[in-house]
Design a protein around this motif. Structure first.
Motif, PDB file in Angstrom:
ATOM      1  N   HIS A 119      31.355  64.587  41.093  1.00 29.00           N
ATOM      2  CA  HIS A 119      30.040  64.273  40.549  1.00 29.00           C
ATOM      3  C   HIS A 119      29.123  63.941  41.715  1.00 29.00           C
ATOM      4  O   HIS A 119      29.580  63.433  42.735  1.00 29.00           O
ATOM      5  CB  HIS A 119      30.177  63.069  39.598  1.00 29.00           C
ATOM      6  CG  HIS A 119      28.885  62.453  39.143  1.00 29.00           C
ATOM      7  ND1 HIS A 119      27.825  63.188  38.687  1.00 29.00           N
ATOM      8  CD2 HIS A 119      28.492  61.154  39.070  1.00 29.00           C
ATOM      9  CE1 HIS A 119      26.826  62.372  38.355  1.00 29.00           C
ATOM     10  NE2 HIS A 119      27.210  61.136  38.581  1.00 29.00           N
ATOM     11  N   GLU A 120      27.850  64.250  41.561  1.00 30.55           N
ATOM     12  CA  GLU A 120      26.866  63.777  42.529  1.00 30.55           C
ATOM     13  C   GLU A 120      26.185  62.550  41.940  1.00 30.55           C
ATOM     14  O   GLU A 120      25.310  62.646  41.086  1.00 30.55           O
ATOM     15  CB  GLU A 120      25.852  64.873  42.864  1.00 30.55           C
ATOM     16  CG  GLU A 120      26.405  65.956  43.788  1.00 30.55           C
ATOM     17  CD  GLU A 120      26.750  65.442  45.190  1.00 30.55           C
ATOM     18  OE1 GLU A 120      26.108  64.483  45.658  1.00 30.55           O
ATOM     19  OE2 GLU A 120      27.676  66.003  45.817  1.00 30.55           O
ATOM     20  N   MET A 128      23.269  61.975  33.446  1.00 34.35           N
ATOM     21  CA  MET A 128      23.395  61.879  34.903  1.00 34.35           C
ATOM     22  C   MET A 128      22.044  61.949  35.599  1.00 34.35           C
ATOM     23  O   MET A 128      21.759  61.171  36.502  1.00 34.35           O
ATOM     24  CB  MET A 128      24.289  63.019  35.419  1.00 34.35           C
ATOM     25  CG  MET A 128      25.727  62.918  34.972  1.00 34.35           C
ATOM     26  SD  MET A 128      26.790  64.210  35.695  1.00 34.35           S
ATOM     27  CE  MET A 128      26.184  65.681  34.894  1.00 34.35           C
ATOM     28  N   LEU A 135      25.673  75.629  39.609  1.00 32.91           N
ATOM     29  CA  LEU A 135      25.168  74.254  39.612  1.00 32.91           C
ATOM     30  C   LEU A 135      23.710  74.264  40.040  1.00 32.91           C
ATOM     31  O   LEU A 135      23.346  74.982  40.981  1.00 32.91           O
ATOM     32  CB  LEU A 135      25.978  73.405  40.594  1.00 32.91           C
ATOM     33  CG  LEU A 135      27.489  73.354  40.326  1.00 32.91           C
ATOM     34  CD1 LEU A 135      28.213  72.679  41.493  1.00 32.91           C
ATOM     35  CD2 LEU A 135      27.770  72.618  39.021  1.00 32.91           C
ATOM     36  N   THR A 159      32.870  60.906  36.135  1.00 36.56           N
ATOM     37  CA  THR A 159      33.801  61.474  37.117  1.00 36.56           C
ATOM     38  C   THR A 159      35.235  61.329  36.636  1.00 36.56           C
ATOM     39  O   THR A 159      36.057  62.241  36.787  1.00 36.56           O
ATOM     40  CB  THR A 159      33.606  60.780  38.477  1.00 36.56           C
ATOM     41  OG1 THR A 159      32.218  60.721  38.757  1.00 36.56           O
ATOM     42  CG2 THR A 159      34.314  61.538  39.576  1.00 36.56           C
ATOM     43  N   SER A 196      26.772  73.034  45.686  1.00 40.44           N
ATOM     44  CA  SER A 196      27.712  72.365  46.574  1.00 40.44           C
ATOM     45  C   SER A 196      27.672  73.057  47.931  1.00 40.44           C
ATOM     46  O   SER A 196      27.156  74.165  48.068  1.00 40.44           O
ATOM     47  CB  SER A 196      29.125  72.423  45.995  1.00 40.44           C
ATOM     48  OG  SER A 196      29.642  73.732  46.145  1.00 40.44           O
ATOM     49  N   GLU A 224      25.996  69.514  41.553  1.00 41.24           N
ATOM     50  CA  GLU A 224      25.896  68.880  40.231  1.00 41.24           C
ATOM     51  C   GLU A 224      24.943  69.642  39.319  1.00 41.24           C
ATOM     52  O   GLU A 224      24.136  70.429  39.778  1.00 41.24           O
ATOM     53  CB  GLU A 224      25.437  67.422  40.392  1.00 41.24           C
ATOM     54  CG  GLU A 224      25.555  66.592  39.148  1.00 41.24           C
ATOM     55  CD  GLU A 224      26.962  66.623  38.535  1.00 41.24           C
ATOM     56  OE1 GLU A 224      27.238  67.569  37.776  1.00 41.24           O
ATOM     57  OE2 GLU A 224      27.756  65.717  38.815  1.00 41.24           O
ATOM     58  N   TYR A 225      25.085  69.313  38.063  1.00 42.70           N
ATOM     59  CA  TYR A 225      24.291  69.847  36.960  1.00 42.70           C
ATOM     60  C   TYR A 225      24.679  71.292  36.632  1.00 42.70           C
ATOM     61  O   TYR A 225      23.942  72.234  36.942  1.00 42.70           O
ATOM     62  CB  TYR A 225      22.780  69.702  37.223  1.00 42.70           C
ATOM     63  CG  TYR A 225      22.429  68.286  37.601  1.00 42.70           C
ATOM     64  CD1 TYR A 225      22.604  67.243  36.682  1.00 42.70           C
ATOM     65  CD2 TYR A 225      22.005  67.985  38.893  1.00 42.70           C
ATOM     66  CE1 TYR A 225      22.333  65.935  37.040  1.00 42.70           C
ATOM     67  CE2 TYR A 225      21.741  66.666  39.253  1.00 42.70           C
ATOM     68  CZ  TYR A 225      21.911  65.648  38.324  1.00 42.70           C
ATOM     69  OH  TYR A 225      21.656  64.368  38.692  1.00 42.70           O
ATOM     70  N   ARG A 246      22.174  66.439  49.652  1.00 40.16           N
ATOM     71  CA  ARG A 246      21.925  67.362  48.528  1.00 40.16           C
ATOM     72  C   ARG A 246      20.691  68.216  48.763  1.00 40.16           C
ATOM     73  O   ARG A 246      20.672  69.412  48.478  1.00 40.16           O
ATOM     74  CB  ARG A 246      21.742  66.560  47.228  1.00 40.16           C
ATOM     75  CG  ARG A 246      23.048  66.036  46.662  1.00 40.16           C
ATOM     76  CD  ARG A 246      22.847  65.492  45.258  1.00 40.16           C
ATOM     77  NE  ARG A 246      22.087  64.269  45.237  1.00 40.16           N
ATOM     78  CZ  ARG A 246      22.618  63.040  45.142  1.00 40.16           C
ATOM     79  NH1 ARG A 246      23.926  62.889  45.078  1.00 40.16           N
ATOM     80  NH2 ARG A 246      21.846  61.976  45.109  1.00 40.16           N
ATOM     81  N   ARG A 300      35.925  63.870  33.910  1.00 37.33           N
ATOM     82  CA  ARG A 300      36.083  65.209  34.479  1.00 37.33           C
ATOM     83  C   ARG A 300      37.449  65.372  35.140  1.00 37.33           C
ATOM     84  O   ARG A 300      38.069  66.441  35.052  1.00 37.33           O
ATOM     85  CB  ARG A 300      34.981  65.477  35.503  1.00 37.33           C
ATOM     86  CG  ARG A 300      33.641  65.769  34.863  1.00 37.33           C
ATOM     87  CD  ARG A 300      32.578  65.945  35.932  1.00 37.33           C
ATOM     88  NE  ARG A 300      31.353  66.529  35.388  1.00 37.33           N
ATOM     89  CZ  ARG A 300      30.231  66.663  36.080  1.00 37.33           C
ATOM     90  NH1 ARG A 300      30.178  66.241  37.345  1.00 37.33           N
ATOM     91  NH2 ARG A 300      29.169  67.212  35.540  1.00 37.33           N
ATOM     92  N   ASN A 352      24.430  66.188  31.503  1.00 37.24           N
ATOM     93  CA  ASN A 352      23.362  66.446  32.475  1.00 37.24           C
ATOM     94  C   ASN A 352      22.194  65.490  32.256  1.00 37.24           C
ATOM     95  O   ASN A 352      21.608  64.967  33.212  1.00 37.24           O
ATOM     96  CB  ASN A 352      22.870  67.887  32.357  1.00 37.24           C
ATOM     97  CG  ASN A 352      23.804  68.882  33.048  1.00 37.24           C
ATOM     98  OD1 ASN A 352      24.816  68.493  33.642  1.00 37.24           O
ATOM     99  ND2 ASN A 352      23.484  70.159  32.966  1.00 37.24           N
TER     100      ASN A 352
END
Lengths: 568, 185
Positions: free
Chosen positions: A476-477, A95, A297, A70, A301, A286-287, A386, A73, A92
């Motif tokens: 970030h997730e 994470m 993603l 994070t 989101s 994310e991703y 999520r 980024r 990816n």
């Protein structure tokens, strides 16, 4: 009326403290407090932003990767660095493998003992346990001999007189519902999960060069070279090793974790009616599946309000504010208004009692966490948020698995808004990601095969290439939910840094409007059969996967402490 | 004693952001800086990672933990605990660690991977406040702590080669060097 206070516990002093008022066998009010100050923001001022990740990765004791990524980024966003495709894929992989490992550890090692009774497992019939295990999964380790061995091993451990990890639970509590055989099966898998996770996390050693603190992060990309033919690189052997670990992970989640989760859940369906909380969900997503700021993603989101799955709002990060009305901080312009994190202030102002104390002044300031709000509302973050946003946005695999789980349990989508829904969402997410990992690995292998070995954007490494004054945000997730870092850089140094972490969203106190945070709201209405053993409160708190040790206090109507409960 | 097949893990624990809590990690960093480590003696910064550290114990016959330990003397006092005395000491101490070392040790026991010899070298901390540097008392004790840990490594039958000597005496065939790693290219 009885007030229950869950306070930090055994190994850790001073993290998460829950105070709950119990009346007529249920919680009618609750307060969540972090009793530990964390001011990383203060430490970071004046540092080189390219080094910030190395500090932030020490914020959370459990997940180092999440704050590192994070931070990177946020800085990349501020200075305009653009990591190449391989860096995206490596991130990816890092994470998602962190997520898979962390979720499995949470289920078996931090949460299972709220549902599984070890003592009861000792009286299980191994043959009946084998039959049960074989009926729900074709996992090979499920013979009578195997379960007999596990039972003997646990008995030997318990006979040593030190219960260790099993010492903090409430054995024999009336809220435990599993038959002895289900308990023994879960205990066996507790042990297997220990073994599995220590093997699986070696994927981070492959990706990060150095376990357990990954050293391969770099503003602008990654630091570990990618080259099929070189030894000190992510090479062909590394790809093969990771493939093996990823397949083992997928098998474990598919054949052990998810079947266990559904088997346990089927005995606790009433928990689909407790622990809903605020009913608002926030996900940064994310991703990234492609490069660039607007890349799609894999887990999207969005914001869901009031449990309404028909509408997923687009997330607008400018609507995030943090309140300190009930937090031990003060804002320059007064504590009644929230501040966006990019203008956030970290001025500690402790006004709480001197420890040890019996209760906090919950009418005033009572926590070291701020109260983040989105568009003025409390938001739950994490696996449930999520999976709900992905489900409502139409992500096919998430929809399939959510519908499968609901079908297995014979409940409708409303059951998702609950303690049980949170536990199930975490398991579903684990499988979704365990299945997804190999695809990213293939992409990485294909890039290597086609000669694309780029891992870093060097064009913005030199601070002379940065604007004199710039700001950035990184999202970030993390396993526990939406994590954001905001950085302000002036003359190549950090002028301000703010982190809004998942546990702040979930465990934060009330805001200026008096709205409770997600933990607080979720605990209200929980049954409590025995105020001296508030297992039910722990089930809901643990369903959020707090990254702080949690403790619970029970007080009588005069506010005197009746029980101080120690929990891990 | 550390025969040719044995392996030692020296694990520094604690949070570098919480002043003296990070002393174990500081000690390990110092050893990593000055000594050549390898498969026989692994020297690792464990931070506060809890159960994730289980994998670092893989194959370790003997373990030396280095950590802040509360309450047995004035700040800076060195403490040595061995065997069954280690677990209770780490179970109860004050710290900003998360899932504790005690959980790790319990898990090793459950997995039948408990180290043959377990030693804890600790320092009594003065401060767990948010700070990236050690308190004066603990900073003063750090060099002695490092010496004690190195002595412990030798007493357990393992050897560590100082980097300076390792470089000067580098064997012509690198694969023959004890505890060596492949040369990075």
């Amino acid at each position: 009326m009885t007030r229950v206070v869950v306070d930090p516990v055994t190994r850790i002093e001073g993290h998460l403290r829950i105070e709950a008022e119990v009346d007529g066998g249920a919680v009618n009010n609750a307060w969540s407090s972090s009793t530990m100050f964390r001011g990383i923001e203060i430490i970071l001022k004046g540092h080189d932003p390219r080094d910030a990740w190395a500090f932030t990765q020490r914020i959370c004791g459990v997940c180092t990767t999440v704050h590192a990524i994070t931070s990177i980024r946020a800085v990349e966003n501020a200075i305009g660095a653009e990591p190449p495709p391989n860096a995206r894929l490596l991130r990816n992989l890092i994470m998602a493998s962190q997520m898979v490992q962390d979720h499995v550890v949470h289920f078996y090692h931090l949460h299972a003992l709220d549902w599984v009774d070890i003592v009861s497992a000792l009286s299980a019939d191994p043959e009946a346990t084998a039959n049960l295990a074989q009926s729900i999964s074709d996992w090979p380790l499920s013979s009578k001999t195997y379960f007999t061995g596990v039972q003997q091993r646990v008995a030997a451990f318990v006979e040593r007189g030190q219960l260790g990890p099993f010492g903090n639970a409430y054995w024999g509590h009336s809220a435990y519902r599993l038959p002895p055989e289900a308990n023994l099966m879960a205990v066996a898998h507790y042990l297997e999960a220990l073994d599995w996770q220590r093997e699986f996390i070696k994927i981070h050693a492959v990706l990060g060069g150095k376990n357990p603190h990954l050293q391969s992060f770099l503003v602008g990309g990654m630091a570990t070279p990618v080259d099929p033919d070189k030894q000190a690189s992510i090479n062909m052997t590394s790809i093969a090793t990771m493939r093996k670990l990823i397949r083992q992970a997928k098998a474990f989640v598919e054949k052990v974790y998810l079947p266990d989760l559904l088997a346990v859940a089927s005995f606790y369906k009433e928990w689909a009616g407790y622990g809903a909380g605020v009913g608002n969900y926030l996900v940064y997503g994310e991703y990234p599946e492609a490069n660039g700021a607007d890349a799609p993603l894999y887990l999207p989101s969005g914001v869901i309000r009031n449990q309404d799955l028909s509408t997923v709002e687009a997330l607008d990060e400018t609507k995030i504010t943090e309140y300190v009305t009930h937090s031990w901080f003060e804002y320059g312009d007064g504590d009644g208004e929230g501040l966006h994190p990019s203008r956030g202030e970290t001025n500690p102002n402790y006004t709480g009692p001197d420890p040890p104390y019996e209760r906090l002044n919950t009418d005033g300031k009572y926590s070291w966490l701020k109260s983040p709000r989105y568009d003025g509302k409390s938001m739950e973050v994490g696996p449930l948020a999520r999976m709900l946003v992905a489900y409502a946005s139409g992500v096919p695999r998430v929809q399939e698995l959510v519908n499968f789980a609901l079908g297995q349990l014979g409940v409708g989508p409303a059951a998702l808004f609950s303690t049980l829904g949170r536990v199930a969402a975490r398991g579903i997410e684990t499988l979704v990601l365990a299945e997804k990992l190999e695809g990213w690995l293939d992409e990485l292998a294909d890039n290597m095969g086609s000669g694309d070995l780029r891992i870093h954007d060097n064009s913005k490494w030199d601070p002379a290439s940065w604007p004199r004054d710039c700001t950035g945000a990184g999202f970030h997730e993390a396993p526990r939910g939406a994590l954001g870092h905001w950085v302000h850089i002036v003359d190549g140094e950090i002028a301000n840094y703010q982190c809004v972490v998942p546990s702040t969203w979930n465990a934060g106190p009330r805001d200026a409007m008096g709205q409770p945070g997600p933990y607080e709201a979720a605990i209200i209405g929980n049954p409590v059969a025995d105020p001296e053993q508030p297992l039910e409160i722990l089930r809901t708190v643990h369903s959020f996967d707090p990254c702080m040790a949690c403790g619970v206090h029970v007080l009588d109507p005069q506010g005197n402490e009746v029980v101080k409960v120690r929990v891990q | 004693m550390g025969d040719s097949k044995s392996s030692l893990l020296v694990l520094g624990l604690g949070n570098l952001l919480c002043a003296d809590d990070g002393v174990g990690v500081r000690a390990v960093e110092s050893i990593q800086r000055d000594y050549q480590t390898g498969e026989a003696v692994r020297v690792i910064d464990g931070g506060t990672l809890g159960l994730t550290l289980l994998s670092t114990f893989d194959g370790a016959d003997d373990v030396v933990l280095v950590d802040a330990v509360a309450g047995v003397g004035p700040p800076g006092t060195l403490v040595r605990l061995a065997g069954d005395d280690v677990a209770p000491a780490v179970r109860n101490r004050l710290s900003c660690h998360q899932v504790g070392v005690a959980d790790l040790l319990d898990s090793l026991r459950l997995l039948d991977s408990y180290p043959e010899r377990l030693i804890l070298w600790g320092v009594v901390p003065a401060s767990f406040e948010l700070d990236t540097s050690l308190s004066p008392a603990v900073a003063d004790a750090l060099p002695t702590l490092v010496e004690r840990v190195l002595e412990e490594v030798r007493n357990l039958g393992y050897s560590l080669l100082s980097r300076r000597n390792a470089i000067r005496d580098a064997p012509i065939d690198p694969a023959a060097a004890p505890g060596s790693r492949p040369v990075r290219v």
